[in-house]
Design a protein around this motif. Structure first.
Motif, PDB file in Angstrom:
ATOM      1  N   PHE A 611       0.809  -1.220   0.000  1.00 36.33           N
ATOM      2  CA  PHE A 611       0.000   0.000   0.000  1.00 36.33           C
ATOM      3  C   PHE A 611       0.848   1.279   0.000  1.00 36.33           C
ATOM      4  CE2 PHE A 611      -3.267  -3.012   0.879  1.00 36.33           C
ATOM      5  CZ  PHE A 611      -4.455  -2.424   0.446  1.00 36.33           C
ATOM      6  N   THR A 630      -0.132   5.411   5.840  1.00 39.84           N
ATOM      7  CA  THR A 630       0.100   5.563   4.405  1.00 39.84           C
ATOM      8  C   THR A 630      -0.077   7.026   4.010  1.00 39.84           C
ATOM      9  OG1 THR A 630      -2.201   4.998   3.958  1.00 39.84           O
ATOM     10  CG2 THR A 630      -0.586   3.206   3.894  1.00 39.84           C
ATOM     11  N   LEU A 633      -5.295   7.797   2.430  1.00 38.74           N
ATOM     12  CA  LEU A 633      -6.166   6.682   2.796  1.00 38.74           C
ATOM     13  C   LEU A 633      -6.624   5.970   1.533  1.00 38.74           C
ATOM     14  CD1 LEU A 633      -8.462   8.213   5.565  1.00 38.74           C
ATOM     15  CD2 LEU A 633      -6.595   6.578   5.870  1.00 38.74           C
ATOM     16  N   VAL A 645     -13.227   4.604   5.719  1.00 37.34           N
ATOM     17  CA  VAL A 645     -11.894   4.101   6.084  1.00 37.34           C
ATOM     18  C   VAL A 645     -11.419   4.883   7.302  1.00 37.34           C
ATOM     19  CG1 VAL A 645      -9.517   3.772   5.361  1.00 37.34           C
ATOM     20  CG2 VAL A 645     -11.380   3.452   3.711  1.00 37.34           C
ATOM     21  N   SER A 648      -5.156   3.675   7.935  1.00 37.68           N
ATOM     22  CA  SER A 648      -4.361   2.792   7.071  1.00 37.68           C
ATOM     23  C   SER A 648      -2.909   2.931   7.509  1.00 37.68           C
ATOM     24  CB  SER A 648      -4.516   3.182   5.598  1.00 37.68           C
ATOM     25  OG  SER A 648      -3.644   2.425   4.780  1.00 37.68           O
ATOM     26  N   TYR A 658       0.402  -4.145   6.381  1.00 36.82           N
ATOM     27  CA  TYR A 658      -0.527  -3.020   6.534  1.00 36.82           C
ATOM     28  C   TYR A 658      -1.824  -3.505   7.171  1.00 36.82           C
ATOM     29  CZ  TYR A 658       2.442  -0.448   3.229  1.00 36.82           C
ATOM     30  OH  TYR A 658       3.486   0.177   2.603  1.00 36.82           O
ATOM     31  N   ILE A 660      -5.729  -2.015   7.353  1.00 32.36           N
ATOM     32  CA  ILE A 660      -6.677  -1.001   6.903  1.00 32.36           C
ATOM     33  C   ILE A 660      -7.961  -1.217   7.679  1.00 32.36           C
ATOM     34  CG2 ILE A 660      -8.031  -0.144   4.961  1.00 32.36           C
ATOM     35  CD1 ILE A 660      -4.795  -1.900   4.256  1.00 32.36           C
ATOM     36  N   ALA A 677      -9.852  -2.648  -2.424  1.00 30.44           N
ATOM     37  CA  ALA A 677      -9.233  -1.414  -1.949  1.00 30.44           C
ATOM     38  C   ALA A 677      -8.372  -0.861  -3.071  1.00 30.44           C
ATOM     39  CB  ALA A 677      -8.385  -1.681  -0.707  1.00 30.44           C
TER      40      ALA A 677
END
Length: 695
Positions: A611, A630, A633, A645, A648, A658, A660, A677
């Motif tokens: 990600f 991240t 998002l 969301v 993340s 990761y 999420i 995603a």
């Protein structure tokens, strides 16, 4: 030939000739070879079998014949001679071949708490299986043996060992083996005394060796230095309060006792090794010079055959000054049939501590002199000990060394007297190391408190068939993402990384597991799982995008480069074989399953890889701390419905994983809606589902 060396032996039963036969001419390493010496039927007493100038063993005559059975011949060519009285047999040439080895795997995984100062290989219970003796080790978990001085470990023949009844005596840092009373049974010798073996792995009480020396004692070696067919002890040290070293020979009486030492002064009493460097059939001594002397290098003492030595010859190092040369071994490193010498040591730092290490190979000339050494700097402090052997089965002599840390390194020989750069062998305990075939499979193994078994070659060439995301099982991949490599002969066994793989790496991850490594775009990846058909790695940090090469190396055998597509982001959700997303519900991180589905309104965590970068950035190959988020998002849909969301982030305490977190709305579809995603305009694999129950 031993004829000239045995003229001083007391008269024994007449024997006009001695002949020698061998059961095998070209055995594999670890195979038992039987040597049979034949003298006249009336001959009595003992026959001494020599491997070059080294005593191989002693056999008692019965009906004119004496035999010696051994499985301890090292890889390489050996010249075997049987000596009886004033007679010696013609030499028999035996070439022992090591089968190809491709890295090492531990036979046992102890938790070490101490180091070994000395180690030797012998067969103490006469079962044809190599045994070990170690000195100054407090605890060896592989057999549950607690010791203060020495321990004897009896081999089981599969690379594992069991503790024997231990010799009792005073503390000693050096132990060697030999047959000191001529009964055909391996004995032990230390500075504290000789322990005669009973032939069943037990030993008698120590017999003092009678060495009265006012100084520091360093090393012991076993040989027949006066040509009487009996095992003598060479020793080294230096006088208290001086930089003067000494090398002495204690002549063996053949009953476990020794005569008065005959001494020779040298620049420094370093570690000892035996060879025939001038090819006169008499044992010579090689001494590693350093420590308390300004002379760093190699000293050779040519033997006169009567227990004395000629004027020592010194050969210096072509390496920075302030060195301490510590360890030494003898082998033929350029295949010319002559004994060469390898030494190891370290450069002293300005504060007097051990600095970077080095290993030097001194090649011998036909006249017994030596060439300037070939020296390799080491990535560690200097070697605590050396072992030589053919570890990869190519017929060339290699070197293993243990530094002053829990590591072992291997330097493969090129066959011309030079060595390749050192590579690390995964280990848990280092100190004194020894080479041998401990599971009798024909490959050279290592013992250093942990037994490291040489592995068989992979079946067929190392081949890559696919490079995929380890989450989606599809291309492409991303810097720092988890990658699955499929193919054949990728590794010699299967396992996941374990705590021992991280020793000395700090927060970094291993790039080599059991000799298996991977490069992506020429950069080393971080190896988590290996098997012959699949490897899982974390891709290294890389700013490149587009096609990149992936190469797998299995213990020196590399695949052809395979192509992979490297992207700035390559998001993928981990899933089960049924394509159900690997997910958990909060607050307890309860796994989502068919019997515990997510419910409308639940907070759900998806686990993924690829990600993209985080703030702050986390380099690949390090364990995550904090919860770096991240850059943006991701957008997440469940059953085609975009869902909120919450966060993340990379998961703390993991690597490249990761999490999420989303919240399922009240109107989320139930059953198994598809979840996707996307980040940076790149979507995860379609068809992944989330198990959602009805209220």
């Amino acid at each position: 030939m031993k004829l000239l060396l045995l003229l001083g032996l007391a008269a024994v039963a007449a024997a006009s000739t001695v002949t020698l036969q061998s059961s095998q001419g070209s055995p594999n390493l670890g195979q038992t070879v039987t040597f049979t010496a034949t003298a006249p039927p009336s001959a009595t007493g003992a026959v001494t079998f020599f491997d070059g100038v080294n005593i191989l063993g002693i056999g008692q005559l019965a009906n004119g014949q004496a035999t010696l059975r051994t499985s301890l011949l090292a890889a390489g060519t050996h010249s075997i001679v049987a000596a009886y009285g004033q007679n010696s047999s013609a030499p028999i040439s035996i070439t022992v071949r090591a089968l190809p080895g491709f890295g090492f795997q531990p036979a046992q995984s102890p938790t070490p708490v101490s180091y070994g100062n000395s180690i030797a290989v012998a067969d103490f219970n006469n079962d044809g299986i190599p045994d070990l003796v170690m000195s100054s080790i407090e605890y060896i978990q592989m057999v549950g043996a607690e010791i203060n001085n020495m321990t004897v470990l009896l081999g089981n023949g599969d690379g594992t060992f069991r503790a024997a009844s231990q010799p009792s005596g005073g503390p000693d840092n050096v132990v060697v083996t030999g047959d000191f009373n001529g009964d055909g049974i391996a004995d032990l010798a230390t500075f504290g005394g000789v322990y005669l073996g009973n032939g069943d792995g037990t030993f008698q009480a120590a017999i003092p060796i009678g060495l009265n020396f006012n100084g520091a004692l360093v090393s012991l070696a076993v040989g027949d230095f006066n040509g009487d067919g009996r095992a003598d002890l060479a020793w080294s040290g230096w006088y208290n309060g001086t930089s003067v070293g000494v090398v002495g020979v204690l002549p063996g009486n053949g009953d476990g006792t020794f005569g008065a030492s005959v001494n020779t002064n040298v620049a420094n009493g370093g570690f000892l090794a035996i060879g025939d460097f001038n090819h006169d059939g008499r044992p010579d001594l090689a001494v590693s010079q350093g420590g308390n002397s300004n002379a760093q290098g190699l000293t050779i003492l040519p033997g006169n055959g009567d227990g004395t030595f000629q004027t020592p010859a010194f050969y210096g190092l072509n390496y920075p000054t302030n060195n301490s040369t510590k360890t030494i071994a003898v082998a033929d490193f350029n295949g010319d049939g002559r004994d060469d010498v390898v030494v190891g040591g370290y450069s002293s730092t300005s504060d007097g501590n051990a600095g970077p290490g080095y290993i030097s190979v001194f090649l011998s000339n036909p006249d017994g002199t030596f060439q300037n050494p070939s020296t390799i700097p080491l990535p560690t402090t200097g070697p605590l000990s050396l072992a030589v052997g053919d570890f990869d089965g190519d017929g060339r002599m290699d070197v293993a060394y243990a530094p002053y840390t829990a590591q072992v390194y291997l330097l493969l020989g090129n066959g011309d007297g030079t060595l390749q750069a050192p590579t690390e062998v995964p280990s848990l305990l280092a100190g004194a190391i020894a080479a041998g075939d401990f599971n009798q499979d024909g490959r050279t193994d290592l013992a250093d408190g942990v037994v490291l078994l040489g592995q068989a070659a992979p079946q067929g060439a190392v081949t890559i068939s696919n490079v995929l995301s380890a989450a989606s099982f599809q291309p492409p991949i991303e810097s720092g993402s988890w990658v699955m490599i499929q193919g054949t002969s990728l590794a010699n066994g299967a396992r996941v990384w374990q705590s021992s793989d991280f020793i000395g790496l700090g927060a970094n991850l291993p790039t080599v597991v059991d000799g298996v490594s991977v490069t992506i775009d020429g950069k080393p990846a971080f190896v988590e799982y290996i098997s012959p058909t699949q490897i899982n790695v974390q891709a290294p940090s890389d700013t490149s995008t587009g096609p990149v090469n992936v190469v797998v190396t299995n213990n020196g055998h590399s695949s052809a480069p395979a192509n992979a597509q490297l992207q700035a982001v390559a998001p993928a959700l981990f899933m089960t074989p049924q394509y159900n997303a690997v997910a958990s519900t909060l607050p307890n991180y309860t796994p989502v399953t068919s019997t515990a589905p997510a419910m409308p309104g639940d907070m759900v965590v998806f686990w993924g890889t690829g990600f993209g970068p985080t703030t702050p950035p986390i380099p690949a190959g390090t364990v995550v701390t904090g919860a770096p988020a991240t850059a943006t998002l991701p957008i997440v849909t469940v059953g085609g419905l975009q869902v909120p969301v919450i966060s993340s982030v990379l998961t703390a305490g993991t690597v490249g994983l990761y999490q999420i977190t989303i919240q399922l709305p009240a109107n989320v579809p139930t059953g198994a809606p598809v979840v996707q995603a996307s980040i940076g305009g790149v979507q995860t694999l379609s068809g992944v589902t989330l198990l959602v129950g009805a209220q």
